[in-house]
Design a protein around this motif. Sequence first.
Motif, PDB file in Angstrom:
ATOM      1  N   ASP A 177      31.359  -1.987   5.425  1.00 53.63           N
ATOM      2  CA  ASP A 177      31.217  -1.192   6.810  1.00 53.63           C
ATOM      3  C   ASP A 177      31.239  -1.677   8.145  1.00 53.63           C
ATOM      4  N   LYS A 178      30.883  -3.161   8.078  1.00 50.69           N
ATOM      5  CA  LYS A 178      30.797  -3.775   9.284  1.00 50.69           C
ATOM      6  C   LYS A 178      32.466  -4.094   9.496  1.00 50.69           C
ATOM      7  N   PHE A 179      33.155  -4.482   8.759  1.00 44.49           N
ATOM      8  CA  PHE A 179      34.644  -4.617   8.633  1.00 44.49           C
ATOM      9  C   PHE A 179      35.312  -3.494   9.095  1.00 44.49           C
ATOM     10  N   ALA A 180      35.075  -2.227   8.709  1.00 44.74           N
ATOM     11  CA  ALA A 180      35.603  -0.989   9.131  1.00 44.74           C
ATOM     12  C   ALA A 180      35.243  -0.874  10.457  1.00 44.74           C
ATOM     13  N   ASN A 181      34.286  -0.971  11.155  1.00 45.17           N
ATOM     14  CA  ASN A 181      33.852  -0.899  12.493  1.00 45.17           C
ATOM     15  C   ASN A 181      34.610  -1.894  13.324  1.00 45.17           C
ATOM     16  N   PHE A 182      34.869  -2.910  12.909  1.00 45.44           N
ATOM     17  CA  PHE A 182      35.628  -4.092  13.546  1.00 45.44           C
ATOM     18  C   PHE A 182      37.070  -3.624  13.761  1.00 45.44           C
ATOM     19  N   SER A 185      48.147   0.201  15.932  1.00 50.88           N
ATOM     20  CA  SER A 185      47.034   1.113  15.961  1.00 50.88           C
ATOM     21  C   SER A 185      46.895   2.182  15.185  1.00 50.88           C
ATOM     22  N   GLU A 186      48.382   2.931  14.735  1.00 57.30           N
ATOM     23  CA  GLU A 186      48.229   3.850  13.974  1.00 57.30           C
ATOM     24  C   GLU A 186      47.933   3.778  12.396  1.00 57.30           C
ATOM     25  N   SER A 187      48.978   2.516  11.973  1.00 58.66           N
ATOM     26  CA  SER A 187      48.870   1.963  10.914  1.00 58.66           C
ATOM     27  C   SER A 187      47.449   1.556  10.318  1.00 58.66           C
ATOM     28  N   LEU A 188      46.729   0.840  11.484  1.00 60.54           N
ATOM     29  CA  LEU A 188      45.456   0.391  10.791  1.00 60.54           C
ATOM     30  C   LEU A 188      44.541   1.651  10.601  1.00 60.54           C
ATOM     31  N   GLN A 189      44.633   2.623  11.489  1.00 56.50           N
ATOM     32  CA  GLN A 189      43.923   3.728  11.550  1.00 56.50           C
ATOM     33  C   GLN A 189      44.102   4.503  10.015  1.00 56.50           C
ATOM     34  N   ALA A 249      41.111   3.955   6.609  1.00 57.45           N
ATOM     35  CA  ALA A 249      40.634   5.325   5.940  1.00 57.45           C
ATOM     36  C   ALA A 249      40.566   4.614   4.462  1.00 57.45           C
ATOM     37  N   GLY A 250      41.150   3.736   4.175  1.00 56.49           N
ATOM     38  CA  GLY A 250      40.735   2.987   2.726  1.00 56.49           C
ATOM     39  C   GLY A 250      39.520   2.355   2.716  1.00 56.49           C
ATOM     40  N   VAL A 251      39.043   1.589   3.640  1.00 59.19           N
ATOM     41  CA  VAL A 251      37.810   0.867   3.653  1.00 59.19           C
ATOM     42  C   VAL A 251      36.710   1.958   3.742  1.00 59.19           C
ATOM     43  N   GLY A 301      38.451  -5.431  -2.702  1.00 59.73           N
ATOM     44  CA  GLY A 301      38.879  -4.404  -1.534  1.00 59.73           C
ATOM     45  C   GLY A 301      39.020  -5.298  -0.346  1.00 59.73           C
ATOM     46  N   PHE A 302      37.918  -6.019   0.029  1.00 59.93           N
ATOM     47  CA  PHE A 302      37.901  -6.547   1.208  1.00 59.93           C
ATOM     48  C   PHE A 302      39.303  -7.573   1.242  1.00 59.93           C
ATOM     49  N   ARG A 303      39.240  -8.279   0.237  1.00 58.12           N
ATOM     50  CA  ARG A 303      40.935  -9.229   0.413  1.00 58.12           C
ATOM     51  C   ARG A 303      42.038  -8.334   0.783  1.00 58.12           C
ATOM     52  N   GLU A 304      42.027  -7.188  -0.399  1.00 51.89           N
ATOM     53  CA  GLU A 304      43.401  -6.549   0.143  1.00 51.89           C
ATOM     54  C   GLU A 304      43.380  -5.763   1.547  1.00 51.89           C
ATOM     55  N   PHE A 305      42.291  -5.353   2.025  1.00 46.76           N
ATOM     56  CA  PHE A 305      42.145  -4.585   3.389  1.00 46.76           C
ATOM     57  C   PHE A 305      42.398  -5.750   4.347  1.00 46.76           C
ATOM     58  N   ILE A 306      42.161  -7.022   4.326  1.00 46.31           N
ATOM     59  CA  ILE A 306      42.501  -7.866   5.197  1.00 46.31           C
ATOM     60  C   ILE A 306      43.798  -8.378   5.183  1.00 46.31           C
ATOM     61  N   VAL A 307      44.373  -8.641   3.979  1.00 48.18           N
ATOM     62  CA  VAL A 307      45.705  -8.817   3.860  1.00 48.18           C
ATOM     63  C   VAL A 307      46.562  -7.667   4.305  1.00 48.18           C
ATOM     64  N   GLY A 308      46.243  -6.420   4.133  1.00 40.59           N
ATOM     65  CA  GLY A 308      46.858  -5.380   4.463  1.00 40.59           C
ATOM     66  C   GLY A 308      46.957  -5.223   5.990  1.00 40.59           C
ATOM     67  N   ALA A 309      45.878  -5.490   6.764  1.00 43.33           N
ATOM     68  CA  ALA A 309      46.002  -5.426   8.174  1.00 43.33           C
ATOM     69  C   ALA A 309      46.706  -6.587   8.581  1.00 43.33           C
ATOM     70  N   ALA A 310      46.716  -7.804   8.022  1.00 42.75           N
ATOM     71  CA  ALA A 310      47.873  -8.771   8.340  1.00 42.75           C
ATOM     72  C   ALA A 310      49.077  -8.126   8.359  1.00 42.75           C
TER      73      ALA A 310
END
Length: 623
Positions: free
Chosen positions: A56-61, A119-123, A128-130, A254-263
Amino acid sequence: MLALLASGSSRSSSNNKLAESENSAQNSNNMSWGTELWDQNENLAIHTNRGIDALDKFANFLRDRVAIETEYAGKLRRLVKNYQPKKKEEEDNEFTSVQAFRNLLKEVGDLAGQREVVSESLQLQIIAGVTLLSKTLREERKKCLSDGATLQQNLTTQLSSLDRAKRNYEKAYRDSEKAVDSYKRADMDLNLSRAEVERYKNVMTSKIQQSDDAKNEYANQLQKTNNLQQQHYSMLLPSVLNRLQELDEKRTRGFREFIVGAADVESSVAPIIARCMEGIVKAGESINEKEDTFKVIERYQSGFTPPRDIPFEDLSKCDPDSVQDSHYSNSTSNHLTIRGTMSANKLKKRVGIFNIFGSNKQRQIIEACITMKNSLTADGQKEDFSDLPPNQRRKKLQAKIAELTQNIAQETKARDGLMKMKIVYEANSSLGNPMTVEGQLNESEHKLEKLKVDLKKYQGFLEKASQVPTATSSPQASRNQLQNGHRTSRHSNGSADDHHDDGDDQPDDAGSLSSSASPESGLGTSHTSLPGSGQGSANENAIGEDTYYETEVETLNPVGKCRALYPFEASSEGSIPMSEGEELQVIEIDQGDGWTRVRRENNSNGWDEGFVPTSYIEITLYA
């Protein structure tokens, strides 16, 4: 040798580390929470809760980053909008530096668009996935903990039942032992009756039976407890703990995939951003200082020639009354700019001067002024751009001719298209009515004819402008010259001749302002000078006979005043010098030749009179 040993030892140490990492990975695959952490239920519950909180903290970030990206993109767009060239600056677009700056603003706008994409892609993709994963994990964790609590409650209940059965068995056993001791003492006591002994025996038998029953219940509960406990720690609890393990691994994965996805979201726009940077570099490299210098010359070059050397005047050989102030000169050389002297607003204020003339002359002058006003363009310039310096005038006329030529080509294509359409309609009436095209065709023909007339007119302007002398030519080649304190002879139409005129009559042309010629034309009539100034008009000498004036020069009343916009060196006959900002009297306005007659006070001989370029002064006529 030592190097070989060192390299061999380092290679062996790296191989050992690799083997250890493989063994640890294999051991971790064989390990599970259900077997290794069977007694850490509470700690596992705390750990899984902290893991989901970290998600959740990562989602807030990510939300905060999206807000920053959106704000950054918005500020970039506002920056680009604030620094867009204004409409009044559009004429500077020809310079390479200005074009480069416009291209830079375009690239920065594209950068803002890419930040918006991030911004739109992260949103839409990451946040949404997190959020969905966090919600799912919390629900699964809650169910796992509930199932584990139920299993633990069942085991605790069974242990309580076993403990209770054990206590009952212990009590019944002690009671049976007491009953056996009481019976033995009663059986050995000779004072007791047989009935009393029998009663003790019955009590002993009952207690022994109760002890056996309690023992059996205890054994039964013990067996049930052992079975449940074995099943609890070998199957039921490991199943719950393994589910918690899967849940935590899912969260970590999921944490790993979302960080890689953001990159990946950032990397997806990196090529476009790199192209924007390349565009900015290309815009900077496109700046050419020499080209801009040439364009500045093209824009501001007036076409005037520099003033010639000032001749030496020997006062001992000249008439003191006819000598102009030779000490007045301004050697400062400044660049001339395109600046007019008579705006449309000032033309409106000059009507008051015409009230001093007669009705016919007044009407002629007013009509001429109205014609001149109507010939002004939208930006206050004359239709033929005669108020501009020669070089700028030619450039304006050439641009106008190019524009008209392009418009004629476009209109010709439109007319040809309409003619083809009409021919098709005439051949096949089912496609359309030819008369519907007739009106458009007539309008196109009319517009084309008007464009051709305008083109011919501006071509004439250009041909005339190419023959106009520069400002350093003589302003009065034969215009109303004063020679030795006497006037030259004048015809009734105001044209000047010398004293050797052959006496031929000239037609009376005083009623037409269009015949007012330039100083170089030889016609010197001023239709805006005051009556009594000594100049000819249509009312003077109406019979058309040649008349000679040998009277002395009369002082002309000023019709306005002017201020010098630029310094002017008088290098030709009939002109006088002036310095920038100097105030002069206007005694004869421009007759269309680009020269204005002015006067200044001179301490030596009273007044200096002569001609100055109209484009060099700003005129204010008296009301």
